[in-house]
Design a protein around this motif. Structure first.
Motif, PDB file in Angstrom:
ATOM      1  N   MET A   1       0.837  -1.175   0.000  1.00 56.14           N
ATOM      2  CA  MET A   1       0.000   0.000   0.000  1.00 56.14           C
ATOM      3  C   MET A   1       0.888   1.246   0.000  1.00 56.14           C
ATOM      4  O   MET A   1       1.838   1.334   0.771  1.00 56.14           O
ATOM      5  CB  MET A   1      -0.917  -0.038   1.225  1.00 56.14           C
ATOM      6  CG  MET A   1      -1.875   1.108   1.278  1.00 56.14           C
ATOM      7  SD  MET A   1      -2.936   1.030   2.739  1.00 56.14           S
ATOM      8  CE  MET A   1      -4.367   0.306   1.998  1.00 56.14           C
ATOM      9  N   GLU A   2       0.575   2.232  -0.815  1.00 54.06           N
ATOM     10  CA  GLU A   2       1.453   3.379  -0.986  1.00 54.06           C
ATOM     11  C   GLU A   2       1.450   4.355   0.190  1.00 54.06           C
ATOM     12  O   GLU A   2       2.365   5.131   0.353  1.00 54.06           O
ATOM     13  CB  GLU A   2       1.119   4.126  -2.276  1.00 54.06           C
ATOM     14  CG  GLU A   2      -0.256   4.757  -2.273  1.00 54.06           C
ATOM     15  CD  GLU A   2      -0.621   5.394  -3.591  1.00 54.06           C
ATOM     16  OE1 GLU A   2      -0.862   6.603  -3.589  1.00 54.06           O
ATOM     17  OE2 GLU A   2      -0.648   4.689  -4.601  1.00 54.06           O
ATOM     18  N   HIS A   3       0.447   4.333   1.062  1.00 54.68           N
ATOM     19  CA  HIS A   3       0.382   5.280   2.175  1.00 54.68           C
ATOM     20  C   HIS A   3       0.855   4.679   3.498  1.00 54.68           C
ATOM     21  O   HIS A   3       0.721   5.301   4.536  1.00 54.68           O
ATOM     22  CB  HIS A   3      -1.050   5.793   2.339  1.00 54.68           C
ATOM     23  CG  HIS A   3      -1.541   6.555   1.153  1.00 54.68           C
ATOM     24  ND1 HIS A   3      -1.037   7.771   0.803  1.00 54.68           N
ATOM     25  CD2 HIS A   3      -2.480   6.269   0.221  1.00 54.68           C
ATOM     26  CE1 HIS A   3      -1.642   8.212  -0.277  1.00 54.68           C
ATOM     27  NE2 HIS A   3      -2.522   7.306  -0.652  1.00 54.68           N
ATOM     28  N   GLU A   4       1.409   3.499   3.466  1.00 55.22           N
ATOM     29  CA  GLU A   4       1.822   2.840   4.705  1.00 55.22           C
ATOM     30  C   GLU A   4       2.942   3.557   5.426  1.00 55.22           C
ATOM     31  O   GLU A   4       3.023   3.494   6.638  1.00 55.22           O
ATOM     32  CB  GLU A   4       2.252   1.403   4.409  1.00 55.22           C
ATOM     33  CG  GLU A   4       1.106   0.490   4.164  1.00 55.22           C
ATOM     34  CD  GLU A   4       1.561  -0.938   3.979  1.00 55.22           C
ATOM     35  OE1 GLU A   4       2.714  -1.261   4.291  1.00 55.22           O
ATOM     36  OE2 GLU A   4       0.748  -1.733   3.511  1.00 55.22           O
ATOM     37  N   ASN A   5       3.820   4.209   4.710  1.00 52.00           N
ATOM     38  CA  ASN A   5       4.990   4.828   5.321  1.00 52.00           C
ATOM     39  C   ASN A   5       4.909   6.349   5.335  1.00 52.00           C
ATOM     40  O   ASN A   5       5.913   7.031   5.202  1.00 52.00           O
ATOM     41  CB  ASN A   5       6.256   4.357   4.604  1.00 52.00           C
ATOM     42  CG  ASN A   5       6.506   2.889   4.854  1.00 52.00           C
ATOM     43  OD1 ASN A   5       6.405   2.428   5.982  1.00 52.00           O
ATOM     44  ND2 ASN A   5       6.798   2.149   3.814  1.00 52.00           N
ATOM     45  N   ILE A   6       3.713   6.883   5.503  1.00 53.72           N
ATOM     46  CA  ILE A   6       3.512   8.326   5.559  1.00 53.72           C
ATOM     47  C   ILE A   6       3.184   8.720   6.997  1.00 53.72           C
ATOM     48  O   ILE A   6       2.325   8.126   7.637  1.00 53.72           O
ATOM     49  CB  ILE A   6       2.356   8.763   4.627  1.00 53.72           C
ATOM     50  CG1 ILE A   6       2.626   8.358   3.183  1.00 53.72           C
ATOM     51  CG2 ILE A   6       2.097  10.264   4.735  1.00 53.72           C
ATOM     52  CD1 ILE A   6       3.824   9.017   2.552  1.00 53.72           C
ATOM     53  N   LEU A   7       3.882   9.721   7.480  1.00 56.92           N
ATOM     54  CA  LEU A   7       3.624  10.274   8.808  1.00 56.92           C
ATOM     55  C   LEU A   7       3.075  11.683   8.623  1.00 56.92           C
ATOM     56  O   LEU A   7       3.698  12.512   7.954  1.00 56.92           O
ATOM     57  CB  LEU A   7       4.910  10.320   9.632  1.00 56.92           C
ATOM     58  CG  LEU A   7       4.825  11.005  10.989  1.00 56.92           C
ATOM     59  CD1 LEU A   7       3.867  10.274  11.914  1.00 56.92           C
ATOM     60  CD2 LEU A   7       6.201  11.114  11.612  1.00 56.92           C
ATOM     61  N   LYS A   8       1.905  11.946   9.186  1.00 59.00           N
ATOM     62  CA  LYS A   8       1.292  13.266   9.092  1.00 59.00           C
ATOM     63  C   LYS A   8       1.127  13.851  10.488  1.00 59.00           C
ATOM     64  O   LYS A   8       0.628  13.183  11.387  1.00 59.00           O
ATOM     65  CB  LYS A   8      -0.075  13.184   8.419  1.00 59.00           C
ATOM     66  CG  LYS A   8       0.000  12.785   6.971  1.00 59.00           C
ATOM     67  CD  LYS A   8      -1.373  12.798   6.336  1.00 59.00           C
ATOM     68  CE  LYS A   8      -1.263  12.428   4.870  1.00 59.00           C
ATOM     69  NZ  LYS A   8      -2.566  12.531   4.201  1.00 59.00           N
ATOM     70  N   LEU A   9       1.571  15.085  10.636  1.00 58.86           N
ATOM     71  CA  LEU A   9       1.451  15.810  11.897  1.00 58.86           C
ATOM     72  C   LEU A   9       0.622  17.058  11.658  1.00 58.86           C
ATOM     73  O   LEU A   9       0.812  17.745  10.655  1.00 58.86           O
ATOM     74  CB  LEU A   9       2.827  16.239  12.415  1.00 58.86           C
ATOM     75  CG  LEU A   9       3.860  15.142  12.615  1.00 58.86           C
ATOM     76  CD1 LEU A   9       5.221  15.761  12.862  1.00 58.86           C
ATOM     77  CD2 LEU A   9       3.466  14.264  13.778  1.00 58.86           C
ATOM     78  N   THR A  10      -0.270  17.358  12.578  1.00 60.74           N
ATOM     79  CA  THR A  10      -1.039  18.597  12.507  1.00 60.74           C
ATOM     80  C   THR A  10      -0.910  19.307  13.847  1.00 60.74           C
ATOM     81  O   THR A  10      -1.155  18.708  14.893  1.00 60.74           O
ATOM     82  CB  THR A  10      -2.526  18.315  12.214  1.00 60.74           C
ATOM     83  OG1 THR A  10      -2.637  17.587  10.987  1.00 60.74           O
ATOM     84  CG2 THR A  10      -3.302  19.611  12.099  1.00 60.74           C
ATOM     85  N   ILE A  11      -0.512  20.557  13.779  1.00 63.81           N
ATOM     86  CA  ILE A  11      -0.363  21.377  14.980  1.00 63.81           C
ATOM     87  C   ILE A  11      -1.395  22.496  14.866  1.00 63.81           C
ATOM     88  O   ILE A  11      -1.419  23.219  13.871  1.00 63.81           O
ATOM     89  CB  ILE A  11       1.062  21.962  15.078  1.00 63.81           C
ATOM     90  CG1 ILE A  11       2.081  20.821  15.092  1.00 63.81           C
ATOM     91  CG2 ILE A  11       1.190  22.863  16.306  1.00 63.81           C
ATOM     92  CD1 ILE A  11       3.496  21.250  14.819  1.00 63.81           C
TER      93      ILE A  11
END
Length: 65
Positions: A1-11
């Protein structure tokens, strides 16, 4: 899956906000930007006077040096 190694941060900050186009980045925002760039990440800063600030940071963990 292409989104498995995505880290998203929201501040999110519900403070006064600022005009992103006319405000020079303070040392805090400059440091965040430099660190995100050093890890090949992407950063988006959204802020509006009277409405606070949101910072969105995304890292592709496969592209971190």
């Amino acid at each position: 899956m292409e989104h498995e190694n995505i880290l998203k941060l929201t501040i999110v900050d519900d403070g006064n906000g600022f005009d992103v186009k006319s405000t020079r980045n303070g040392i805090g925002l400059r440091n965040i930007n430099d660190r995100v760039n050093s890890l090949n990440g992407k950063i988006i800063i959204e802020s509006k006077i009277g409405n606070g600030t949101q910072i969105f940071i995304t890292f592709d963990l496969n592209k971190i040096p």
